[in-house]
Design a protein around this motif. Sequence first.
Motif, mmCIF file in Angstrom:
data_model
loop_
_atom_site.group_PDB
_atom_site.id
_atom_site.type_symbol
_atom_site.label_atom_id
_atom_site.label_comp_id
_atom_site.label_asym_id
_atom_site.label_seq_id
_atom_site.Cartn_x
_atom_site.Cartn_y
_atom_site.Cartn_z
ATOM 1 N N ILE A 144 13.844 26.534 5.196
ATOM 2 C CA ILE A 144 13.522 25.853 3.959
ATOM 3 C C ILE A 144 14.882 25.104 3.807
ATOM 4 O O ILE A 144 16.059 25.806 3.471
ATOM 5 N N LEU A 145 14.730 23.650 3.884
ATOM 6 C CA LEU A 145 16.050 22.934 3.325
ATOM 7 C C LEU A 145 16.329 22.801 2.092
ATOM 8 O O LEU A 145 15.499 22.279 1.394
ATOM 9 N N ASP A 146 17.102 23.332 1.670
ATOM 10 C CA ASP A 146 17.505 23.579 0.331
ATOM 11 C C ASP A 146 18.479 22.454 -0.345
ATOM 12 O O ASP A 146 19.528 22.426 -0.461
ATOM 13 N N LEU A 147 17.753 21.189 -0.416
ATOM 14 C CA LEU A 147 18.329 20.229 -0.922
ATOM 15 C C LEU A 147 17.337 19.717 -2.011
ATOM 16 O O LEU A 147 16.207 19.899 -1.717
ATOM 17 N N PRO A 148 17.742 18.658 -2.842
ATOM 18 C CA PRO A 148 16.718 18.052 -3.702
ATOM 19 C C PRO A 148 16.087 16.734 -3.360
ATOM 20 O O PRO A 148 16.337 16.472 -2.155
ATOM 21 N N CYS A 149 14.865 16.875 -3.797
ATOM 22 C CA CYS A 149 13.876 15.789 -3.546
ATOM 23 C C CYS A 149 14.645 14.309 -4.166
ATOM 24 O O CYS A 149 15.622 14.368 -4.873
ATOM 25 N N GLN A 150 14.059 13.261 -3.864
ATOM 26 C CA GLN A 150 14.906 12.023 -4.218
ATOM 27 C C GLN A 150 14.630 11.651 -5.642
ATOM 28 O O GLN A 150 15.411 11.081 -6.298
ATOM 29 N N GLY A 151 13.586 12.087 -6.184
ATOM 30 C CA GLY A 151 13.566 12.090 -7.638
ATOM 31 C C GLY A 151 12.131 11.310 -8.089
ATOM 32 O O GLY A 151 11.702 11.195 -9.334
ATOM 33 N N LEU A 152 11.183 10.831 -7.284
ATOM 34 C CA LEU A 152 10.048 10.218 -7.595
ATOM 35 C C LEU A 152 9.283 11.484 -8.292
ATOM 36 O O LEU A 152 9.166 12.843 -7.821
ATOM 37 N N LYS A 153 8.298 11.182 -9.371
ATOM 38 C CA LYS A 153 7.577 11.928 -9.894
ATOM 39 C C LYS A 153 6.220 12.310 -9.244
ATOM 40 O O LYS A 153 4.924 12.113 -9.948
ATOM 41 N N GLY A 154 6.106 12.746 -8.137
ATOM 42 C CA GLY A 154 4.885 12.805 -7.556
ATOM 43 C C GLY A 154 4.799 12.545 -5.841
ATOM 44 O O GLY A 154 5.849 11.860 -5.267
ATOM 45 N N PRO A 155 3.589 12.648 -5.167
ATOM 46 C CA PRO A 155 3.510 12.021 -3.983
ATOM 47 C C PRO A 155 3.735 10.603 -3.885
ATOM 48 O O PRO A 155 3.459 9.763 -4.774
ATOM 49 N N SER A 156 3.848 10.262 -2.612
ATOM 50 C CA SER A 156 4.092 8.684 -2.210
ATOM 51 C C SER A 156 2.447 8.080 -2.607
ATOM 52 O O SER A 156 1.433 8.672 -2.666
ATOM 53 N N SER A 157 2.562 6.846 -2.889
ATOM 54 C CA SER A 157 1.358 6.115 -2.918
ATOM 55 C C SER A 157 0.500 5.986 -1.515
ATOM 56 O O SER A 157 1.523 5.937 -0.447
ATOM 57 N N ILE A 158 -0.599 5.821 -1.306
ATOM 58 C CA ILE A 158 -1.092 5.527 -0.081
ATOM 59 C C ILE A 158 -2.236 4.339 -0.117
ATOM 60 O O ILE A 158 -2.826 4.154 -1.068
ATOM 61 N N HIS A 159 -1.958 3.212 0.943
ATOM 62 C CA HIS A 159 -2.704 2.095 0.738
ATOM 63 C C HIS A 159 -3.177 1.943 2.098
ATOM 64 O O HIS A 159 -2.793 2.510 3.366
ATOM 65 N N ASP A 160 -4.341 1.393 2.448
ATOM 66 C CA ASP A 160 -4.917 0.802 3.472
ATOM 67 C C ASP A 160 -4.375 -0.382 3.949
ATOM 68 O O ASP A 160 -4.273 -1.228 3.387
ATOM 69 N N ALA A 161 -3.616 -0.274 5.041
ATOM 70 C CA ALA A 161 -2.821 -1.532 5.795
ATOM 71 C C ALA A 161 -3.604 -2.516 5.843
ATOM 72 O O ALA A 161 -3.286 -3.869 6.018
ATOM 73 N N ILE A 162 -5.064 -2.412 6.021
ATOM 74 C CA ILE A 162 -5.767 -3.464 6.709
ATOM 75 C C ILE A 162 -6.585 -4.322 5.401
ATOM 76 O O ILE A 162 -6.640 -5.561 5.418
ATOM 77 N N THR A 163 -7.080 -3.582 4.451
ATOM 78 C CA THR A 163 -7.598 -4.071 3.258
ATOM 79 C C THR A 163 -6.743 -4.239 2.276
ATOM 80 O O THR A 163 -6.895 -5.007 1.362
ATOM 81 N N GLY A 164 -5.639 -3.554 2.199
ATOM 82 C CA GLY A 164 -4.585 -3.637 1.120
ATOM 83 C C GLY A 164 -4.960 -2.685 -0.155
ATOM 84 O O GLY A 164 -4.193 -2.798 -1.035
ATOM 85 N N LYS A 165 -6.151 -2.107 0.218
ATOM 86 C CA LYS A 165 -6.324 -1.121 -1.082
ATOM 87 C C LYS A 165 -5.526 -0.249 -1.153
ATOM 88 O O LYS A 165 -5.200 0.562 -0.421
ATOM 89 N N LEU A 166 -5.521 0.022 -2.600
ATOM 90 C CA LEU A 166 -4.569 1.342 -2.777
ATOM 91 C C LEU A 166 -5.540 2.704 -3.115
ATOM 92 O O LEU A 166 -6.590 2.632 -3.977
ATOM 93 N N LEU A 167 -5.201 3.388 -2.110
ATOM 94 C CA LEU A 167 -6.005 4.470 -2.046
ATOM 95 C C LEU A 167 -5.434 5.855 -3.077
ATOM 96 O O LEU A 167 -6.299 6.531 -3.325
ATOM 97 N N ARG A 168 -4.221 5.974 -3.379
ATOM 98 C CA ARG A 168 -3.822 6.868 -4.248
ATOM 99 C C ARG A 168 -2.501 6.470 -4.691
ATOM 100 O O ARG A 168 -1.467 5.733 -4.078
ATOM 101 N N LYS A 169 -2.228 6.422 -6.138
ATOM 102 C CA LYS A 169 -1.069 5.851 -6.609
ATOM 103 C C LYS A 169 -0.196 6.872 -6.824
ATOM 104 O O LYS A 169 -0.320 7.971 -6.706
#
Length: 189
Positions: free
Chosen positions: A161-186
Motif C-alpha cells: 500500500i503506497l502510503d502517499l496522499p491522493c492529488q485532492g480531487l473529491k471523487g473519481p475521474s470523469s468518464i467520457h466516450d471518446a467517439i460520441t463525446g458523451k459524458l458517462l460519469r461526472k
Amino acid sequence: MDDPKIVKAAEILKQGGVVIAPTEGLYGVSCLASNDRAVERVIKVKERSSAKGLIVAVSSFEMAQSLIDFSKLSSGNIDFMLSMWPGPHTFIVPAAKSVSSLVTGGRDNIALRFTAFLTLQRLCELSGGPLISSSANISGQPPLMTLSDLNAVFGGKVDYILDLPCQGLKGPSSIHDAITGKLLRKGGV
C-alpha cells in the motif's frame, strides 16, 4: 529524486505484484495492465466481475498509443481527448487488438486515463508501462479513503500500500466516450 515509496511500489509492480496507489481523487488497486496474472488478482481482490473491464492509467500519450485502435478514431475524437489530457478524465476508446480481454471486460474498447498526477505518472514510468487503476473497494461498496480502512480490507490481499496522499480531487475521474463525446460519469472536483 523519486520518493523511495514510489520506487518500492514500482519494483513490486514490475515483478507482477498488486499495489494500492493514490490517484487524483481516490486510492486505486493497481498492477501492470500487460500482466494478465496480476490483472486477474486485481479482479479477485476487488471481487469484481471480469465482464466489467478496468480503467488503465498512463503517464503520456505515447504510452497510451499502444492501447488504442486509431483506425476507429477521427482527428476530432483525438483532439477532444487531448483537450482534457493530461488530467482526471477517463476516455472510452477503441482498444488495440493486443489489449487483454481481462482489461477490456471482453469489449472492443478500453477505459483510458492520461494522468497529470505526478505520483501516478512516476509509478507508470518506473514500473514500465500502463497501470490498472481501479478504485480501492470491494465491488459494489464505496471507495476506501483512509489508510486504516485500506489496510483493514486489502492489507493481506495486496503486496504493498503506497502510503502517499491522493492529488485532492473529491471523487473519481470523469468518464467520457471518446467517439460520441458523451459524458458517462461526472468526476469529482
